[in-house]
Design a protein around this motif. Structure first.
Motif, PDB file in Angstrom:
ATOM      1  N   VAL A 194       0.863  -1.183   0.000  1.00  0.00           N
ATOM      2  CA  VAL A 194       0.000   0.000   0.000  1.00  0.00           C
ATOM      3  C   VAL A 194       0.903   1.239   0.000  1.00  0.00           C
ATOM      4  N   VAL A 195       0.328   2.352  -0.462  1.00  0.00           N
ATOM      5  CA  VAL A 195       1.125   3.581  -0.532  1.00  0.00           C
ATOM      6  C   VAL A 195       1.143   4.231   0.848  1.00  0.00           C
ATOM      7  N   ARG A 196       2.328   4.358   1.368  1.00  0.00           N
ATOM      8  CA  ARG A 196       2.535   4.871   2.727  1.00  0.00           C
ATOM      9  C   ARG A 196       1.779   6.182   2.978  1.00  0.00           C
ATOM     10  N   GLU A 197       1.873   7.109   2.052  1.00  0.00           N
ATOM     11  CA  GLU A 197       1.270   8.436   2.255  1.00  0.00           C
ATOM     12  C   GLU A 197      -0.259   8.370   2.345  1.00  0.00           C
ATOM     13  N   TYR A 198      -0.845   7.325   1.773  1.00  0.00           N
ATOM     14  CA  TYR A 198      -2.310   7.217   1.807  1.00  0.00           C
ATOM     15  C   TYR A 198      -2.818   6.315   2.931  1.00  0.00           C
ATOM     16  N   GLU A 199      -1.952   5.417   3.417  1.00  0.00           N
ATOM     17  CA  GLU A 199      -2.488   4.394   4.328  1.00  0.00           C
ATOM     18  C   GLU A 199      -1.704   4.185   5.611  1.00  0.00           C
ATOM     19  N   PHE A 200      -0.714   5.012   5.867  1.00  0.00           N
ATOM     20  CA  PHE A 200       0.098   4.716   7.054  1.00  0.00           C
ATOM     21  C   PHE A 200       0.430   5.984   7.821  1.00  0.00           C
ATOM     22  N   ALA A 201      -0.346   6.252   8.854  1.00  0.00           N
ATOM     23  CA  ALA A 201      -0.102   7.420   9.709  1.00  0.00           C
ATOM     24  C   ALA A 201      -0.217   6.974  11.171  1.00  0.00           C
ATOM     25  N   PRO A 202       0.797   6.233  11.648  1.00  0.00           N
ATOM     26  CA  PRO A 202       0.706   5.707  13.014  1.00  0.00           C
ATOM     27  C   PRO A 202       0.947   6.770  14.071  1.00  0.00           C
ATOM     28  N   LYS A 251       2.261   6.810  17.652  1.00  0.00           N
ATOM     29  CA  LYS A 251       2.889   6.023  18.722  1.00  0.00           C
ATOM     30  C   LYS A 251       3.372   6.932  19.835  1.00  0.00           C
ATOM     31  N   ASN A 252       3.965   8.083  19.427  1.00  0.00           N
ATOM     32  CA  ASN A 252       4.667   8.935  20.390  1.00  0.00           C
ATOM     33  C   ASN A 252       3.976  10.280  20.546  1.00  0.00           C
ATOM     34  N   LYS A 253       4.299  10.926  21.640  1.00  0.00           N
ATOM     35  CA  LYS A 253       3.746  12.261  21.888  1.00  0.00           C
ATOM     36  C   LYS A 253       4.297  13.271  20.881  1.00  0.00           C
ATOM     37  N   GLU A 254       5.614  13.157  20.635  1.00  0.00           N
ATOM     38  CA  GLU A 254       6.284  14.096  19.721  1.00  0.00           C
ATOM     39  C   GLU A 254       7.221  13.335  18.802  1.00  0.00           C
ATOM     40  N   GLY A 255       7.646  14.037  17.733  1.00  0.00           N
ATOM     41  CA  GLY A 255       8.677  13.464  16.855  1.00  0.00           C
ATOM     42  C   GLY A 255       8.127  12.454  15.872  1.00  0.00           C
ATOM     43  N   VAL A 256       8.886  11.368  15.697  1.00  0.00           N
ATOM     44  CA  VAL A 256       8.525  10.333  14.723  1.00  0.00           C
ATOM     45  C   VAL A 256       7.210   9.675  15.130  1.00  0.00           C
ATOM     46  N   ASP A 257       6.380   9.363  14.159  1.00  0.00           N
ATOM     47  CA  ASP A 257       5.116   8.642  14.399  1.00  0.00           C
ATOM     48  C   ASP A 257       4.325   9.243  15.567  1.00  0.00           C
ATOM     49  N   SER A 258       4.115  10.538  15.478  1.00  0.00           N
ATOM     50  CA  SER A 258       3.429  11.224  16.574  1.00  0.00           C
ATOM     51  C   SER A 258       2.122  11.834  16.074  1.00  0.00           C
ATOM     52  N   VAL A 259       1.449  12.512  16.970  1.00  0.00           N
ATOM     53  CA  VAL A 259       0.198  13.187  16.601  1.00  0.00           C
ATOM     54  C   VAL A 259       0.479  14.188  15.471  1.00  0.00           C
ATOM     55  N   ASP A 260       1.598  14.925  15.570  1.00  0.00           N
ATOM     56  CA  ASP A 260       1.909  15.930  14.538  1.00  0.00           C
ATOM     57  C   ASP A 260       2.133  15.302  13.173  1.00  0.00           C
ATOM     58  N   THR A 261       2.919  14.222  13.123  1.00  0.00           N
ATOM     59  CA  THR A 261       3.199  13.598  11.816  1.00  0.00           C
ATOM     60  C   THR A 261       1.904  13.020  11.231  1.00  0.00           C
ATOM     61  N   ALA A 262       1.064  12.467  12.094  1.00  0.00           N
ATOM     62  CA  ALA A 262      -0.204  11.898  11.608  1.00  0.00           C
ATOM     63  C   ALA A 262      -1.121  13.004  11.087  1.00  0.00           C
ATOM     64  N   ARG A 263      -1.120  14.150  11.772  1.00  0.00           N
ATOM     65  CA  ARG A 263      -1.957  15.272  11.322  1.00  0.00           C
ATOM     66  C   ARG A 263      -1.528  15.730   9.930  1.00  0.00           C
ATOM     67  N   GLU A 264      -0.207  15.850   9.743  1.00  0.00           N
ATOM     68  CA  GLU A 264       0.333  16.258   8.440  1.00  0.00           C
ATOM     69  C   GLU A 264      -0.154  15.314   7.347  1.00  0.00           C
ATOM     70  N   LEU A 265      -0.030  14.007   7.629  1.00  0.00           N
ATOM     71  CA  LEU A 265      -0.419  13.000   6.625  1.00  0.00           C
ATOM     72  C   LEU A 265      -1.918  13.063   6.354  1.00  0.00           C
ATOM     73  N   CYS A 266      -2.708  13.273   7.398  1.00  0.00           N
ATOM     74  CA  CYS A 266      -4.164  13.382   7.213  1.00  0.00           C
ATOM     75  C   CYS A 266      -4.470  14.573   6.316  1.00  0.00           C
ATOM     76  N   LYS A 267      -3.801  15.688   6.598  1.00  0.00           N
ATOM     77  CA  LYS A 267      -4.055  16.907   5.812  1.00  0.00           C
ATOM     78  C   LYS A 267      -3.770  16.657   4.340  1.00  0.00           C
TER      79      LYS A 267
END
Ligand code: UTP
Length: 409
Positions: A377-385, A387-403
């Motif tokens: 699957v294409v990461r940008e469309y299907e993978f926004a985990p 895991k962490n409060k900040e940094g890698v795999d965080s709420v911020d990175t997931a928000r960016e991907l959702c946007k």
């Protein structure tokens, strides 16, 4: 179990400290503690001596994935196989929501986390919205949705989803079940106490889901409703597609026991588990187990041979799961932050890991099965985990991907 029997059991496993406050407890607390001692498998904490040690693996070999280019070119065929199975009610979904989400550090179940910016957008809501896309693609056929919780987060999860009317999913299509717990210990294998009358426990990992379903008697529903496949997925990937027709069609069409969604790795040493064969059977090699030789290996097209990382979204054939369910899965030791009471009976919530939890991992489940199809699957469309409060795999990175995917937050 009597007090004497409980004491003898604790003595056998070197855990007598569990009774330190026994004389101070109320009769009800005493009864609860004795019941917990009776239920607890103290043998598992012996595994803490294996922390950081390799479990000993077999011989690895590459396992080719169905790549996006092939999926695109066969889209209609795959979609029609999958949509047919969905409409016939053969597919169920199972949300793994029993984890403690300690890295995110919220006291509530992870699914209750609000990632919205201008409005409320709860993680559970994102998941249900994604599942409703599948329902739409299956001409309005609702899949049975199993939700695994643990004794730690079940009540909060159930009441939250009820309060929000399951975000539009029909309540009679949702079935909750609780996973098993395992004791948590310090590095010397002494179980922690979370109160004077309760041993610290944590959910026993994300692979115990099928055994827990069987224990909860849910195979009756599976058989009665004619469910043949179960798509399991994690609570924290807010972009994932669940049992989407093409994935279902590819897995069913390939005649395998299991389909695994995978993403192309960003770099040869990216920290993800990679789908592969181990001693000829499907498996997952952890990033730290990948040798330089494996990182450099190429397939027939000259692409990296170990190139597809798993994202905890698998479609399992239920009959095959039932076949392997008689075997028990090994317990792995993981280092985590474990709340405990100190020598003054004060509850401490540690800032850094202070001990061991014992978990069953999905990779051991996959490895029991005869075959598996990695499905890209294409990461940008299907993978926004998240895991962490900040940094890698965080709420911020997931928000960016959702946007980027046009999801309003
Ligand atoms: P993680 O491995 O990210 O664990 O779970 P976690 O417990 O949620 O988070 P940390 O490590 O404490 O920060 C991946 C998925 O597996 C589920 C989680 O809920 C998540 O959906 N899971 C994990 C369970 O359902 N049960 C478990 O015992 C562990």
């Amino acid at each position: 179990m009597t007090f004497e029997e409980a004491k003898a059991k604790l003595e056998e496993f070197g855990q007598l400290h569990v009774l330190k406050y026994y004389d101070e407890l109320s009769e009800a607390e005493k009864a609860d503690l004795i019941a917990q001692i009776a239920d607890t498998d103290f043998a598992v904490v012996d595994n803490c001596k294996n922390l950081g040690k390799s479990q000993g693996r077999g011989e690895f070999a590459p396992l080719a994935a169905m790549q996006v280019s092939e999926i695109e070119s066969r889209k209609e065929e795959l979609f029609s196989i999958g949509a047919k199975a969905l409409k016939e009610g053969k597919i169920a979904a199972c949300l793994l929501a029993g984890g403690m989400g300690t890295r995110l550090g919220s006291d509530n179940p992870k699914g209750m986390y609000d990632i919205g910016l201008t409005k409320n957008v709860y993680i559970f809501q994102r998941i249900i919205e994604n599942l409703l896309d599948t329902v739409k693609q299956a001409d309005g056929t609702y899949l049975r949705l199993f939700i695994m919780t643990s004794e730690k987060n079940n009540d909060a999860t159930v009441s939250f989803l009820k309060e929000h009317n399951f975000f539009g999913y029909p309540e009679d299509k949702v079935t909750f079940f609780k996973q098993e717990m395992a004791p948590a210990s310090d590095y010397d294998g002494k179980v922690y106490m979370e109160s004077k009358s309760r041993i610290s426990t944590s959910p026993n990992g994300n692979a115990g889901w099928y055994a827990s379903m069987l224990r909860a008697g849910l195979r009756d529903i599976i058989l009665k409703e004619g469910i043949e496949w179960i798509d399991i997925f994690s609570v924290d990937n807010v972009l994932q597609r669940i049992a989407d027709p093409c994935f279902v069609g590819a897995t069913l069409g390939a005649g395998v026991s299991c389909g695994a969604k995978v993403v192309r790795k960003n770099a040869p040493d990216e920290k993800v588990g990679v789908m592969c064969l181990e001693d000829g059977k499907p498996s997952i090699v952890e990033y730290y187990e990948l040798s330089q030789e494996m990182m450099d290996a190429k397939d027939a097209n000259g692409d990296p041979a170990y190139n597809y990382g798993v994202i905890l979204n698998y479609l399992f054939n239920e009959k095959d799961l039932y076949e392997i369910s008689k075997k028990s899965l090994p317990l792995h030791v993981v280092e985590k932050k474990i709340p405990y009471i100190d020598e003054n009976a004060q509850l401490i919530k540690p800032e850094s890991p202070n001990g061991c939890k014992f978990e069953q991992l999905v990779l051991d489940m996959i490895h029991e099965l005869p075959s598996c199809l990695p499905y890209e699957v294409v990461r940008e469309y299907e993978f926004a985990p998240i895991k962490n409060k900040e940094g890698v795999d965080s709420v911020d990175t997931a928000r960016e991907l959702c946007k980027k995917c046009g999801i309003e937050l």
